[in-house]
Scaffold this motif. Structure first.
Motif, PDB file in Angstrom:
ATOM      1  N   GLY A  87     -35.756  49.410  -9.735  1.00  0.00           N
ATOM      2  CA  GLY A  87     -35.742  49.695 -11.166  1.00  0.00           C
ATOM      3  C   GLY A  87     -35.867  48.399 -11.935  1.00  0.00           C
ATOM      4  N   CYS A  88     -35.750  48.496 -13.246  1.00  0.00           N
ATOM      5  CA  CYS A  88     -36.050  47.343 -14.109  1.00  0.00           C
ATOM      6  C   CYS A  88     -34.980  46.252 -14.046  1.00  0.00           C
ATOM      7  CB  CYS A  88     -36.220  47.809 -15.548  1.00  0.00           C
ATOM      8  SG  CYS A  88     -37.486  49.073 -15.712  1.00  0.00           S
ATOM      9  N   THR A  89     -33.744  46.639 -13.870  1.00  0.00           N
ATOM     10  CA  THR A  89     -32.602  45.720 -13.722  1.00  0.00           C
ATOM     11  C   THR A  89     -32.658  44.528 -14.687  1.00  0.00           C
ATOM     12  OG1 THR A  89     -33.650  44.544 -11.860  1.00  0.00           O
ATOM     13  CG2 THR A  89     -32.204  46.395 -11.317  1.00  0.00           C
ATOM     14  N   MET A 120     -41.889  52.519 -13.470  1.00  0.00           N
ATOM     15  CA  MET A 120     -42.974  53.417 -13.890  1.00  0.00           C
ATOM     16  C   MET A 120     -44.371  52.845 -13.623  1.00  0.00           C
ATOM     17  SD  MET A 120     -42.701  53.233 -18.087  1.00  0.00           S
ATOM     18  CE  MET A 120     -44.115  54.246 -18.462  1.00  0.00           C
ATOM     19  N   HIS A 121     -44.572  51.572 -13.892  1.00  0.00           N
ATOM     20  CA  HIS A 121     -45.926  51.036 -13.763  1.00  0.00           C
ATOM     21  C   HIS A 121     -46.325  50.869 -12.294  1.00  0.00           C
ATOM     22  CE1 HIS A 121     -45.477  50.788 -17.958  1.00  0.00           C
ATOM     23  NE2 HIS A 121     -44.547  49.846 -17.900  1.00  0.00           N
ATOM     24  N   THR A 122     -45.332  50.641 -11.449  1.00  0.00           N
ATOM     25  CA  THR A 122     -45.626  50.575 -10.018  1.00  0.00           C
ATOM     26  C   THR A 122     -45.897  51.978  -9.484  1.00  0.00           C
ATOM     27  OG1 THR A 122     -44.012  48.777  -9.979  1.00  0.00           O
ATOM     28  CG2 THR A 122     -44.849  49.528  -7.860  1.00  0.00           C
ATOM     29  N   GLY A 166     -39.960  38.160 -14.405  1.00  0.00           N
ATOM     30  CA  GLY A 166     -40.199  39.177 -15.427  1.00  0.00           C
ATOM     31  C   GLY A 166     -41.250  38.723 -16.409  1.00  0.00           C
ATOM     32  N   ASN A 167     -41.280  39.379 -17.551  1.00  0.00           N
ATOM     33  CA  ASN A 167     -42.332  39.068 -18.519  1.00  0.00           C
ATOM     34  C   ASN A 167     -41.810  38.722 -19.907  1.00  0.00           C
ATOM     35  OD1 ASN A 167     -41.617  41.622 -19.467  1.00  0.00           O
ATOM     36  ND2 ASN A 167     -43.102  42.599 -18.122  1.00  0.00           N
ATOM     37  N   ARG A 168     -40.511  38.788 -20.105  1.00  0.00           N
ATOM     38  CA  ARG A 168     -39.975  38.441 -21.426  1.00  0.00           C
ATOM     39  C   ARG A 168     -38.717  37.605 -21.270  1.00  0.00           C
ATOM     40  NH1 ARG A 168     -41.248  44.225 -24.092  1.00  0.00           N
ATOM     41  NH2 ARG A 168     -43.358  43.702 -24.686  1.00  0.00           N
ATOM     42  N   CYS A 186     -34.954  42.514 -15.600  1.00  0.00           N
ATOM     43  CA  CYS A 186     -36.100  42.410 -16.525  1.00  0.00           C
ATOM     44  C   CYS A 186     -35.769  43.030 -17.875  1.00  0.00           C
ATOM     45  CB  CYS A 186     -37.320  43.080 -15.910  1.00  0.00           C
ATOM     46  SG  CYS A 186     -38.787  42.943 -16.932  1.00  0.00           S
ATOM     47  N   ILE A 187     -34.988  44.104 -17.867  1.00  0.00           N
ATOM     48  CA  ILE A 187     -34.656  44.774 -19.138  1.00  0.00           C
ATOM     49  C   ILE A 187     -33.277  44.328 -19.646  1.00  0.00           C
ATOM     50  CG2 ILE A 187     -33.640  46.834 -18.050  1.00  0.00           C
ATOM     51  CD1 ILE A 187     -35.836  46.854 -21.176  1.00  0.00           C
ATOM     52  N   GLY A 188     -32.632  43.432 -18.914  1.00  0.00           N
ATOM     53  CA  GLY A 188     -31.338  42.927 -19.386  1.00  0.00           C
ATOM     54  C   GLY A 188     -30.147  43.643 -18.776  1.00  0.00           C
ATOM     55  N   THR A 199     -45.119  55.323 -22.974  1.00  0.00           N
ATOM     56  CA  THR A 199     -44.153  54.859 -23.980  1.00  0.00           C
ATOM     57  C   THR A 199     -43.486  53.583 -23.485  1.00  0.00           C
ATOM     58  OG1 THR A 199     -42.494  56.289 -23.017  1.00  0.00           O
ATOM     59  CG2 THR A 199     -43.665  57.127 -24.929  1.00  0.00           C
ATOM     60  N   ASP A 200     -44.315  52.645 -23.149  1.00  0.00           N
ATOM     61  CA  ASP A 200     -43.826  51.351 -22.699  1.00  0.00           C
ATOM     62  C   ASP A 200     -44.979  50.380 -22.872  1.00  0.00           C
ATOM     63  OD1 ASP A 200     -41.526  50.019 -20.827  1.00  0.00           O
ATOM     64  OD2 ASP A 200     -43.516  49.177 -20.443  1.00  0.00           O
ATOM     65  N   SER A 201     -44.665  49.226 -23.423  1.00  0.00           N
ATOM     66  CA  SER A 201     -45.753  48.322 -23.781  1.00  0.00           C
ATOM     67  C   SER A 201     -46.484  47.757 -22.566  1.00  0.00           C
ATOM     68  CB  SER A 201     -45.229  47.202 -24.672  1.00  0.00           C
ATOM     69  OG  SER A 201     -44.102  46.621 -24.082  1.00  0.00           O
ATOM     70  N   GLY A 259     -31.061  35.983 -25.006  1.00  0.00           N
ATOM     71  CA  GLY A 259     -30.203  37.161 -24.883  1.00  0.00           C
ATOM     72  C   GLY A 259     -30.865  38.346 -24.213  1.00  0.00           C
ATOM     73  N   ARG A 260     -32.164  38.290 -23.957  1.00  0.00           N
ATOM     74  CA  ARG A 260     -32.847  39.443 -23.347  1.00  0.00           C
ATOM     75  C   ARG A 260     -32.340  39.691 -21.920  1.00  0.00           C
ATOM     76  NH1 ARG A 260     -37.213  43.555 -23.406  1.00  0.00           N
ATOM     77  NH2 ARG A 260     -37.864  43.720 -21.251  1.00  0.00           N
ATOM     78  N   VAL A 261     -32.219  38.611 -21.159  1.00  0.00           N
ATOM     79  CA  VAL A 261     -31.852  38.744 -19.753  1.00  0.00           C
ATOM     80  C   VAL A 261     -30.359  39.008 -19.601  1.00  0.00           C
ATOM     81  CG1 VAL A 261     -31.719  37.460 -17.588  1.00  0.00           C
ATOM     82  CG2 VAL A 261     -33.791  37.365 -18.964  1.00  0.00           C
TER      83      VAL A 261
HETATM   84  S1  SF4 Z   1     -38.494  46.616 -18.366  1.00  0.00           S
HETATM   85 FE1  SF4 Z   1     -39.556  45.157 -17.076  1.00  0.00          FE
HETATM   86  S2  SF4 Z   1     -39.640  46.146 -15.076  1.00  0.00           S
HETATM   87 FE2  SF4 Z   1     -39.189  47.725 -16.543  1.00  0.00          FE
HETATM   88  S3  SF4 Z   1     -41.163  48.608 -17.107  1.00  0.00           S
HETATM   89 FE3  SF4 Z   1     -40.688  47.022 -18.625  1.00  0.00          FE
HETATM   90  S4  SF4 Z   1     -41.662  45.193 -17.816  1.00  0.00           S
HETATM   91 FE4  SF4 Z   1     -41.556  46.650 -16.121  1.00  0.00          FE
END
Ligand code: SF4
Length: 854
Positions: free
Chosen positions: A463-465, A162-164, A495-497, A467-469, A193-195, A501-503
């Motif tokens: 997609g997020c793959t 979404m952000h891209t 990623g950013n987090r 990064c979102i786990g 609706t995403d930080s 267990g997140r990944v």
């Molecule tokens: S989960 Fe990761 S890749 Fe997806 S929108 Fe959030 S920060 Fe970006």
């Protein structure tokens, strides 16, 4: 009366709010945008004179964003609520088709893609096929919404993150809009609706992340109500040194700013260093605003913004409008200006070094050499794997895949490694998931796609793959060594987090790094190896290869970028992805009302969407159902990852015919409140301090002393008429803007959450669900209150207003008492009204019905 002037740009005449006459020159740029928004919506600025004079105000203001962005997992619950609201409206005698978003809503389909296949050229096609199979019902629902709702656009699977998408395709920076019969030029603004929505702050668009519930209210015509934000200015000086990546800067900024308390504050970058950063660099830094704790990471509009718009194929007339408007209104950046900020922090870009962050928090900076130290030095005797193998190496995330420079840098490391005959060891799961399909064209033109594929980084999807786990299974040899207790695998990702267990559920340690660093660590394969000094691998000619042999310098990257990036790629790449046959042929229902299916395991009409609801305020004595320590994130509260077959949620699904071996992830089941309820607080690192030895996701039911799953205990308390509350420590609700963290608390029947402190979006989500957030006094904390299952917490929440003192009396079962005043964490009168009416959706629906009946 609003004063306007005409602006002619590209031969078109626009009406604009005359900001220069208001004398805003010393305010932060974000404040100027908020004031434009206010005056254009007819708000009286007279009560805000202090704000304009001093840069500060405690006033409550309304903000009407120009658009809303959501993704497939946050839109799901919002759409379920909207569909349920249409059903409720129809049952109450209203016209369901009259309920629509009142402003443009764009939904990306990015959060559900998993890396099942990797390391081969067909990985993208196969992963996407699995995604369509797993999510067909949800995607049909989204397709229904796209056809049934006005102002609602879905960007299908395969079109990017979404952000891209926002940066490359949707953001206009300045928009021409018809309002009151006239053509206006206005700043492009949004909520998402995403930080990580503030990523678009990197190109001068003001936007931030909100909870899905707040977005729902904006979609239904409500403004965002907020206090005038306090703004921290980050003065950038100097220039990044050669070989330093935007990721390194973002991690340094995160480390530095996280030491401050930025909750609820805006961050804006200014100073001479800004001009030396590209819009791509800025967007990486802006993306990590939630990691440094603020709502925004705003960079004002300047030449670099225009250059970015040009490089991504925007029309020249649209780019000219951005420049003409920004110069005419004072929104154009001035490197010498120092606006009035609440606080100023200075960062010297020339001091930024190559950095990673981890192993558990994005603010914990580490040099490449320190990673080896942090991962310890013990070996795994007899194992074919090192003790701390890199099990996942992922070029992932909007954060670091939207800037072509970072991908080219990764490609150049891959090219050098390939030429030297290096490749990652077999235990490393490698993946490349760029934020948009334009990346493939760019990398292919540069010849770097083949180099990346040769070292395992074939494109796994857009997609997020990871990064979102959604990491898919780990390599078999990793799982086997884990089963034997020989290893503790690590991940490295762009990623950013990196919460444990997140990944991946089996990986606790993860380091955030730039894409080229991800490739370098993948080649080494061992987190205990100091890759700055030891050999990463051995070349075909026997030479030991070190990081410095692979790392590209700035001119190498520039040379490739000059030929690789083409503005002509963007429209065709997106159009080809949008024409996906898998999406086009997906059958979806039509009609104004969604046909709910009682057998569905994805979409169920939620009980909290109703035209009338009882307020949870009042005077009551509640049982503490959960007592939690500090740093409980929304990931802890409501999981996003895989649904275990042996869990309550898994059993509920299996009982309805789902395959226990493939139950999909919680994030994909957010349209099913039964599943989400059963997943609450089941994260294995959540400790319920109410009693020793309570399993994650359970509590002690005071009536019998039994240990029960939370949802069962909540039902028992509801049956006997005992209210419940949640007690938590500092930074409660940090992390993703996850509605379900608040919806879950509502389904548990919580009337209040008493916490030492709340993260901004979660606090707002609690209010929108009708739950009162109460801040504990500084001398009280869940760890010291000594709460036990049979204690009762008496709360007098009969008279509530912003920051009201709320009397609380704890009656311990042994007869002791503790009395204190908590603070109602309510920001605005509007929030008070939401709480009094039992939550946002009941309020909006009952108002809509009243208007229809009037
Ligand atoms: S989960 Fe990761 S890749 Fe997806 S929108 Fe959030 S920060 Fe970006």
């Amino acid at each position: 009366m609003i004063r306007t002037i005409d602006l002619t740009s590209g031969g078109t005449s626009y009406r604009i709010a005359d900001l220069r006459r208001l004398g805003l020159g010393r305010l932060p740029w974000v404040h100027r945008i908020l004031i434009e928004n206010l005056v254009r919506h007819g708000e009286d600025l007279a009560p805000l004179a202090d704000w304009i004079a001093t840069g500060r105000s405690d006033a409550e203001i309304a903000f009407w964003p120009g658009r809303v962005m959501m993704h497939d997992t946050t839109c799901g619950p919002a759409l379920v609520d909207l569909a349920a609201a249409r059903s409720a409206l129809a049952e109450a005698g209203g016209d369901p088709a009259s309920l629509n978003p009142v402003l443009p809503v764009d939904v990306s389909t990015d959060h559900s893609l998993a890396v099942d296949v990797y390391g081969s050229r067909d990985a993208f096609a196969r992963n996407m096929a699995r995604e369509m199979e797993r999510n067909a019902e949800r995607y049909r629902f989204m397709k229904w919404a796209a056809s049934a709702l006005d102002n609602f656009t879905v960007h299908p699977p395969g079109t990017g993150i979404m952000h891209t998408i926002n940066l490359e395709r949707l953001a206009t920076v300045v928009t021409g809009r018809t309002q009151d019969g006239a053509l206006w030029a206005v700043p492009d603004t949004l909520i998402g609706t995403d930080s990580h929505t503030p990523m678009v702050n990197g190109i001068g668009v003001l936007g931030w992340g909100v909870g899905g519930l707040e977005a729902e209210s904006v979609m239904l015509g409500q403004p965002v109500m907020m206090r005038v934000p306090r703004v921290v200015g980050v003065r950038l000086v100097g220039r990044l040194r050669d070989g330093i990546m935007a990721t390194d800067l973002a991690l340094v900024v995160t480390h530095r700013l996280r030491q401050m308390d930025l909750a609820g504050r805006f961050v804006e970058f200014f100073g001479p260093g800004v001009s030396g950063l590209s819009a791509g660099d800025r967007s990486v830094v802006a993306n990590m605003a939630p990691e440094y704790g603020s709502s925004t990471g705003y960079f004002p509009i300047d030449e670099a913004t225009l250059a970015y718009l040009r490089s991504t194929g925007r029309a020249e007339a649209a780019i000219a409008l951005v420049e003409d408007y920004a110069r005419a209104t004072g929104l154009w950046f001035d490197a010498d200006a120092e606006p009035i900020y609440e606080e100023i922090v200075e960062i010297d870009l020339s001091a930024v070094a190559t950095s990673l962050a981890g192993p558990h928090r994005p603010q914990d900076l580490a040099s490449p050499a320190e990673v080896a130290v942090l991962m310890g030095g013990d070996a795994a005797p007899g194992s074919p794997l090192p003790r701390r193998p890199i099990a996942i190496a992922a070029i992932t995330s909007c954060t670091n895949t939207s800037d072509p420079r970072l991908l080219v840098a990764a490609g150049l490391v891959a090219r050098k490694a390939r030429a030297l005959g290096l490749a990652p060891p077999p235990w490393v799961k490698t993946s490349l998931a760029p934020g948009s399909p334009t990346a493939e064209r760019m990398l292919a033109r540069a010849g770097l796609l083949e180099d990346l594929e040769a070292v395992g980084f074939a494109i796994t999807g857009y997609g997020c793959t990871i990064c979102i786990g959604n990491s898919g299974p780990l390599p078999d040899m990793v799982v086997a060594a884990l089963d034997r207790g020989e290893i503790r695998p690590c991940a490295i990702l762009s990623g950013n987090r990196n919460f444990p267990g997140r990944v991946h559920p089996l990986i606790d340690d993860a380091f955030l790094a730039s894409p080229p660093m991800v490739v370098a660590f993948a080649l080494a394969g061992d987190a205990q190896q100091d890759i700055t000094h030891a050999a990463i691998g051995t070349a075909s000619d026997g030479r030991a290869i070190r990081l410095a042999d692979l790392w590209p310098n700035g001119s190498e990257i520039d040379a490739v970028l000059a030929d690789a990036v083409s503005a002509k790629d963007f429209a065709p790449a997106y159009e080809a992805a949008e024409a996906s046959p898998a999406w086009a042929t997906l059958a979806a229902p039509d009609g104004a009302l969604y046909p709910w299916d009682e057998r569905s395991t994805y979409l169920r009409r939620p009980p909290f969407v109703t035209t009338n609801a009882d307020s949870r305020l009042g005077l009551y004595a509640a049982a503490p159902i959960l007592v939690l320590p500090d740093d409980i994130t929304t990931d802890h509260i409501s999981p996003a990852g895989a649904i275990p077959a042996g869990s309550d949620a898994g059993r509920w699904l299996a009982a309805r015919g789902e395959d226990p071996a493939d139950l999909n992830v919680f994030a994909s089941r957010r349209g099913n409140w039964e599943v989400m309820l059963r997943g609450l607080f089941t994260n294995r690192s959540v400790a319920n301090l109410l009693a020793p030895d309570i399993a994650p996701g359970e509590t002690v039911f005071a009536g019998t002393g039994e240990h029960l799953p939370l949802w069962r205990a909540a039902a028992r308390y509801a049956d006997e008429g005992t209210p419940v509350v949640i007690v938590a420590g500092h930074r409660y609700g940090t992390g993703s803007s996850r509605d379900w963290a608040a919806k879950g608390a509502a389904l548990l029947g919580a009337r209040a959450v008493l916490a030492a402190g709340f993260e901004r979006i979660h606090r707002s989500n609690l209010v929108n669900m009708g739950i009162l957030p109460l801040r504990l006094p500084a001398d009280h904390h869940p760890a010291t209150l000594g709460l036990a299952p049979r204690d009762r917490i008496e709360i007098d929440a009969r008279r509530i207003f912003p920051h009201a003192a709320v009397p609380v009396l704890i009656r311990h079962a042994d007869g002791g008492t503790v009395r204190f005043e908590a603070v109602a964490e309510i920001e605005t009168e509007r929030e008070t009204e939401i709480l009094e009416r039992g939550g946002l959706i009941p309020l909006v629906l009952s108002d809509r019905l009243s208007r229809i009946r009037a």
